[in-house]
Design a protein around this motif. Sequence first.
Motif, PDB file in Angstrom:
ATOM      1  N   LYS A   1       0.836  -1.201   0.000  1.00 17.57           N
ATOM      2  CA  LYS A   1       0.000   0.000   0.000  1.00 17.57           C
ATOM      3  C   LYS A   1       0.869   1.248   0.000  1.00 17.57           C
TER       4      LYS A   1
ATOM      5  N   THR B   1       0.861   5.284   0.917  1.00 15.14           N
ATOM      6  CA  THR B   1       0.143   6.304   1.676  1.00 15.14           C
ATOM      7  C   THR B   1       0.870   7.635   1.523  1.00 15.14           C
TER       8      THR B   1
ATOM      9  N   GLY C   1      -4.866   9.182   4.125  1.00 10.79           N
ATOM     10  CA  GLY C   1      -3.534   8.847   3.620  1.00 10.79           C
ATOM     11  C   GLY C   1      -3.547   8.207   2.253  1.00 10.79           C
ATOM     12  N   ASN C   2      -4.762   7.906   1.752  1.00 13.96           N
ATOM     13  CA  ASN C   2      -4.872   7.345   0.413  1.00 13.96           C
ATOM     14  C   ASN C   2      -4.482   8.404  -0.598  1.00 13.96           C
TER      15      ASN C   2
END
Length: 135
Positions: free
Chosen positions: A61, A63, A133-134
């Motif tokens: 992921k 962020t 935070g995406n």
Amino acid sequence: MMYHVQQPNIGGEVVPHQDSTFLYTDPLSVVGFWIALEDSTKENGCLWSLPGSHKAGVRRKMTVKDGKTTFDPPAAEQFDLDTFTPLEMKAGSMVILHGNNIHYSKENTSPKSRHAYSVHYVEGTDECTWPEGNW
């Protein structure tokens, strides 16, 4: 939305990745639509997909916090590119990618360009959240 341009003989590669690395929701909902505006071949940098990879979940992921981009885990996973399948397409064709599907494109080694358009969709319901935070 993205406009992808692979110029003849110089178009760069895009390393293996999942769209859910960059655009994730809880629960997962991202779906990518990739439309070939010109014929997309192995020679001019077509997409390559890892069959069944959508079943393994999000592997990494990205962020953003205070303007700084981080990845978890920090190092990108390495893949055996011989296990990927080419997605050659005629102009006007579309491929739909599950957000967890691992895919990439090689550099354009041909004298022909390869233009494509992509757009990604996520759920817009109360049951689906866009984490802080995406991207």
